[in-house]
Scaffold this motif. Sequence first.
Motif, mmCIF file in Angstrom:
data_model
loop_
_atom_site.group_PDB
_atom_site.id
_atom_site.type_symbol
_atom_site.label_atom_id
_atom_site.label_comp_id
_atom_site.label_asym_id
_atom_site.label_seq_id
_atom_site.Cartn_x
_atom_site.Cartn_y
_atom_site.Cartn_z
ATOM 1 N N GLN A 618 53.976 21.185 40.077
ATOM 2 C CA GLN A 618 55.173 22.020 40.140
ATOM 3 C C GLN A 618 56.086 21.758 38.943
ATOM 4 O OE1 GLN A 618 55.495 21.086 44.642
ATOM 5 N NE2 GLN A 618 56.976 22.730 44.278
ATOM 6 N N ILE A 619 56.121 20.522 38.485
ATOM 7 C CA ILE A 619 56.891 20.213 37.272
ATOM 8 C C ILE A 619 56.318 20.980 36.082
ATOM 9 C CG2 ILE A 619 57.348 18.394 35.582
ATOM 10 C CD1 ILE A 619 57.814 16.480 37.894
ATOM 11 N N SER A 620 54.996 20.982 35.945
ATOM 12 C CA SER A 620 54.398 21.705 34.813
ATOM 13 C C SER A 620 54.660 23.206 34.939
ATOM 14 C CB SER A 620 52.893 21.408 34.723
ATOM 15 O OG SER A 620 52.168 22.054 35.735
ATOM 16 N N SER A 621 54.686 23.736 36.165
ATOM 17 C CA SER A 621 54.993 25.155 36.370
ATOM 18 C C SER A 621 56.426 25.471 35.949
ATOM 19 C CB SER A 621 54.773 25.538 37.837
ATOM 20 O OG SER A 621 55.237 26.834 38.105
ATOM 21 N N ALA A 622 57.358 24.605 36.318
ATOM 22 C CA ALA A 622 58.762 24.836 35.961
ATOM 23 C C ALA A 622 58.953 24.845 34.448
ATOM 24 C CB ALA A 622 59.641 23.763 36.607
ATOM 25 N N VAL A 623 58.268 23.948 33.753
ATOM 26 C CA VAL A 623 58.368 23.917 32.291
ATOM 27 C C VAL A 623 57.743 25.171 31.692
ATOM 28 C CG1 VAL A 623 57.675 22.677 30.208
ATOM 29 C CG2 VAL A 623 58.440 21.402 32.213
ATOM 30 N N TYR A 624 56.608 25.602 32.257
ATOM 31 C CA TYR A 624 55.965 26.834 31.787
ATOM 32 C C TYR A 624 56.906 28.025 31.931
ATOM 33 C CZ TYR A 624 52.648 30.754 31.676
ATOM 34 O OH TYR A 624 51.996 31.933 31.379
ATOM 35 N N LYS A 625 57.621 28.074 33.034
ATOM 36 C CA LYS A 625 58.525 29.195 33.298
ATOM 37 C C LYS A 625 59.679 29.244 32.300
ATOM 38 C CE LYS A 625 61.768 30.943 36.775
ATOM 39 N NZ LYS A 625 62.380 30.703 38.116
ATOM 40 N N ASP A 626 60.296 28.117 32.040
ATOM 41 C CA ASP A 626 61.562 28.106 31.296
ATOM 42 C C ASP A 626 61.439 27.715 29.832
ATOM 43 O OD1 ASP A 626 62.946 28.798 33.622
ATOM 44 O OD2 ASP A 626 63.148 26.703 34.235
ATOM 45 N N TRP A 627 60.294 27.180 29.410
ATOM 46 C CA TRP A 627 60.238 26.585 28.072
ATOM 47 C C TRP A 627 59.056 27.044 27.232
ATOM 48 C CZ3 TRP A 627 56.926 23.131 25.513
ATOM 49 C CH2 TRP A 627 57.459 22.522 24.366
ATOM 50 N N TRP A 628 57.865 27.222 27.855
ATOM 51 C CA TRP A 628 56.664 27.513 27.061
ATOM 52 C C TRP A 628 56.755 28.881 26.405
ATOM 53 C CZ3 TRP A 628 52.722 31.186 27.004
ATOM 54 C CH2 TRP A 628 51.618 30.876 26.188
ATOM 55 N N ARG A 629 56.411 28.924 25.124
ATOM 56 C CA ARG A 629 56.341 30.173 24.373
ATOM 57 C C ARG A 629 55.184 30.059 23.388
ATOM 58 N NH1 ARG A 629 62.159 32.116 22.152
ATOM 59 N NH2 ARG A 629 60.685 33.102 20.729
ATOM 60 N N PHE A 630 54.295 31.050 23.401
ATOM 61 C CA PHE A 630 53.148 30.982 22.503
ATOM 62 C C PHE A 630 53.584 30.995 21.046
ATOM 63 C CE2 PHE A 630 49.727 33.002 20.019
ATOM 64 C CZ PHE A 630 48.706 32.088 20.265
ATOM 65 N N ASN A 716 55.608 40.335 29.984
ATOM 66 C CA ASN A 716 56.673 41.199 29.477
ATOM 67 C C ASN A 716 57.643 40.474 28.550
ATOM 68 O OD1 ASN A 716 55.762 43.476 30.965
ATOM 69 N ND2 ASN A 716 56.719 42.646 32.815
ATOM 70 N N ALA A 717 57.335 39.241 28.209
ATOM 71 C CA ALA A 717 58.229 38.477 27.332
ATOM 72 C C ALA A 717 58.276 39.117 25.945
ATOM 73 C CB ALA A 717 57.757 37.030 27.236
ATOM 74 N N SER A 718 59.436 39.058 25.331
ATOM 75 C CA SER A 718 59.618 39.678 24.012
ATOM 76 C C SER A 718 59.101 38.803 22.882
ATOM 77 C CB SER A 718 61.104 39.974 23.791
ATOM 78 O OG SER A 718 61.861 38.764 23.827
ATOM 79 N N TRP A 719 58.776 37.551 23.189
ATOM 80 C CA TRP A 719 58.431 36.629 22.111
ATOM 81 C C TRP A 719 56.942 36.623 21.727
ATOM 82 C CZ3 TRP A 719 55.055 33.886 24.871
ATOM 83 C CH2 TRP A 719 55.346 33.518 26.192
ATOM 84 N N TRP A 720 56.117 37.380 22.439
ATOM 85 C CA TRP A 720 54.703 37.401 22.049
ATOM 86 C C TRP A 720 54.562 37.958 20.636
ATOM 87 C CZ3 TRP A 720 50.908 34.991 24.470
ATOM 88 C CH2 TRP A 720 51.023 34.713 25.832
ATOM 89 N N PRO A 721 53.796 37.286 19.777
ATOM 90 C CA PRO A 721 53.592 37.819 18.428
ATOM 91 C C PRO A 721 52.848 39.155 18.471
ATOM 92 C CG PRO A 721 52.914 35.511 18.567
ATOM 93 C CD PRO A 721 53.153 35.973 19.964
ATOM 94 N N GLU A 722 53.136 40.015 17.530
ATOM 95 C CA GLU A 722 52.391 41.262 17.390
ATOM 96 C C GLU A 722 51.013 40.970 16.817
ATOM 97 O OE1 GLU A 722 55.413 44.936 16.631
ATOM 98 O OE2 GLU A 722 54.844 43.741 14.880
ATOM 99 N N LEU A 723 50.100 41.902 17.051
ATOM 100 C CA LEU A 723 48.804 41.846 16.380
ATOM 101 C C LEU A 723 48.594 43.203 15.722
ATOM 102 C CD1 LEU A 723 46.237 40.500 15.572
ATOM 103 C CD2 LEU A 723 45.263 40.994 17.832
ATOM 104 N N ALA A 724 49.262 43.397 14.595
ATOM 105 C CA ALA A 724 49.236 44.682 13.904
ATOM 106 C C ALA A 724 48.748 44.564 12.467
ATOM 107 C CB ALA A 724 50.630 45.308 13.916
ATOM 108 N N LYS A 725 48.833 43.353 11.898
ATOM 109 C CA LYS A 725 48.489 43.166 10.498
ATOM 110 C C LYS A 725 47.566 41.959 10.356
ATOM 111 C CE LYS A 725 53.139 44.732 9.222
ATOM 112 N NZ LYS A 725 54.418 44.349 8.585
ATOM 113 N N PRO A 726 46.839 41.870 9.251
ATOM 114 C CA PRO A 726 46.015 40.677 9.031
ATOM 115 C C PRO A 726 46.810 39.372 9.113
ATOM 116 C CG PRO A 726 45.372 42.392 7.500
ATOM 117 C CD PRO A 726 46.582 42.907 8.227
ATOM 118 N N LYS A 727 48.053 39.364 8.619
ATOM 119 C CA LYS A 727 48.840 38.129 8.663
ATOM 120 C C LYS A 727 49.174 37.733 10.103
ATOM 121 C CE LYS A 727 53.549 39.985 8.144
ATOM 122 N NZ LYS A 727 54.801 39.912 7.365
ATOM 123 N N ASP A 728 49.288 38.730 11.002
ATOM 124 C CA ASP A 728 49.513 38.415 12.415
ATOM 125 C C ASP A 728 48.308 37.681 12.986
ATOM 126 O OD1 ASP A 728 51.870 39.854 12.164
ATOM 127 O OD2 ASP A 728 50.996 41.694 12.989
#
Length: 893
Positions: A618-630, A716-728
Amino acid sequence: MQMAGIKTLILCNKNIPLNCHLPSLSHEHRFGLVCSSSAMSGKMKVIRVRKRGKRISPTMVALNEGEVVSGNESSTMKLSALVTLRSGNDNKVFVHQMVNNLLTIFGPRQQTQGIVLQLVSTQLDPKKMEAKLSKETTLELSEEHKGRSSIYKVDFIVDSDFGVPAAITVVNGYDNEFFLETITIAQTIHFACKSWVQPSKLHPHKRFFFVNKAYLPSETPTGVKEVREKELRQLRGDGKGRRVPCERIYDYDVYNDLGDPDMGEHHARPTLGGPSNPYPTRCRTGRPPTTTDTKAESRPSESELIYVPRDEELGDIKRETMDQGKLMAILQNIMPALTDKIIGNQGVFNIDHFIKDSSQLPPLPWNLFNFGSAIQEIFKFDPPKVFSRDKSHFLQDDELGRQVLSAFPLSIERLKVFPPESKLDPSKYGSVESALKEEHIIDHLEGKSIKQALEENKLFVLDYHDVYLPFLHGINALEERKAYATTTIFFLTKMGTLKPIAIELALPTENPNASSKQVLTPPKDATSKWLWQLGKAHVCSNDAGVHTLVHHWLRIHACMEPLIIAAHRQLSVMHPIFKLLNPHMRYTLKTNAISRQTLINAEGTIETDHTPGRYCMQISSAVYKDWWRFDMEGLPADLIRRGLAVPDATQLHGIRLLIEDYPFAADGLLIWSSIEKLVQTYVNHYYKNSNDISTDNELQSWYREFINLGHPDHKNASWWPELAKPKDLISILTTVIWIVSAQHAVLNFGQYPCGGYVPIRPPLMRKLIPKEVDPEYTDFVMDPQRYFLSSLPSLFQASKFMAVINIGSAHSPDEEYIGDIKDLSSWVGEPEIIDAFNEFSMDMKNIENEINRRNADPKLRNRCGVDVLPYELLIPSSGHGATGRGVPNSVTA
């Protein structure tokens, strides 16, 4: 060269790159010509093909080793092939092999046994508009080769206008599975199969294997486009039914299989995944629900393996190494368990007697060893590196500073404001205002004010307040489990080392206007010395929990599993990105399945060894919810987020470290940059522009599924990187490869060498620190060492923990290390890619040399000096065992 009535093609004995020097030939012709090279002692090879009113078949050009069977226009050819495979070893069968044997006994025997093979051409039959196929050929296995790799010769009969083989279908007519290693046609066309093929009575669908060459979907030869798509559909399955071990279906599910509510409430665990406990998904197994809770998946029996697709199972060497490690762990724990029983469970310092090279210690009060000294040594633990360096039972301040920069380096952050601020809701958790004051730290700042120290980037923090506080009521209600939410302030000294200068210990309170916090500072007398030691022990317990549950399990194992599932479901094995990622996906799904079975499950090793107990996941879930970002998982982004680096275009890696001697970051940036350079060359070779990226349906489906099905709670998070260009794509792939290779190596392979000596880094604490008003305070003052010991894990708890992390920290003999590239056959004819891989391999060797140079630099006090461990966790190569070094390609433990 052109002659009357004759076309002459001159081929060197080396491979000719595609699209080079042969612009007038069709793609199939060019492919065939590339494959037609053969060893001729460096001589030129001349093939003359006479015109007879129609274009000659590319098969005759490409596969010149073939034998013509008839001479008319509908003539056929015989193509010879070598098939390398191994049948199942009767001594090492899996559960599904027993099922196969039962089917053999009770089911009807097949009319014809053998392995049926059929070639698929690059071309379509213009009349049927279907792929051209060879005639079927049957391979019969020899009994004398059972269980060993063997090479068989088979002949295929194809029409003269067949084209070039691009795929092979395989049907297993035997009763048992076999492992198909390679197929080579006419010494020139290679299929690197490397897969288990099941009996057709269990899996009637044909297996497809593709030529060992990378093709983007748009470039797939027309004859195998449909086969390519059909293979992916088979891998996805239909999302129904219970998976059995012989299958190879990749699908998703939530973590609803960690508890066992049928055994009682104590064994129940909440589902991870969904609004209440967000989490990544895992590989679906389809086991039936429990009786008590229909939303919970039943646990496997003791003799049952958790399903992973068949090709994800461990190889023989890896499995045998793990089994040997488990047996040794049992033997190593026998004597500590007996000792605990006889002299009580407060003798963790006696762990020294069970570590090799401890013969100078006084004997235990009980004569427990009746074996010869040689036998005794066999059953002892290899000394962790930290034990070999300093056999003190107490964690020194400078060693704690080095740990958070080297061995366990992903939690330390730069302190931006003092005192640290919590993000928790005070209406839920009481006053979250810090108890840290200026008077606690001002005497330890080398004459600087707090404002100066902050501005000069001299203050750093290990902050576990928000991670632990929401769970402390539950944790501290558990038997012999006690924890604080700790916050530790460090000062960066002139020598470049970190010195702990204050520890805040927080407990929850029911009163929103009150707080329950105490602050410890470096000792000034004997009493404060012992309080300081207890405080550091609780900090280490917090740190061990977050290291294991968040940085190691969540960020690496759990978050990368759906990426691997999506890759197998959406990227063909022919896809260049699959070929790049494939070495970095090895063994991960199986490693995670083992974890769900014995480590992260209810009452599993993680729960029993770490203070949070049943609240671990449950601790790892809470961190995933509030902190993890790819988007923050790449090394530079992670360092900047934690305030440990700032962007700086003048620096080699584009960022400047604020702690120059930060071994993890300094060495990690070398590997990160080398990965990025390789990926950049690779991606730019296949994708010239944004249109190439956006129109690659397999690539886009892979990334979209990784997000939507792999991380549905963050889709639905806004922080996911795009995959539109080779650099992405370069950024995404560099991040993935970094996470599963170098970052995992640091988190996993240093556990035993750097953290295996429990007295100085306890993963579990059994008592809180007594205050003067507490009844236990008198006991503490009378015998502080005894109280300290009773707060740490017992001897048996310590030995169990050591045994588990010793297994997890060990490399097996079949480990595949980063940069050690053995097979480049997928890129024959693409010298730019081969050169990039070879350069990457040289980079890893140079990085190893550079790390060794740094470890010998006396100015770098966090990795060189008296009683200072050299920093080796990011040295790419290693022998087998718990070496404390080596960077494997993938998450293998």
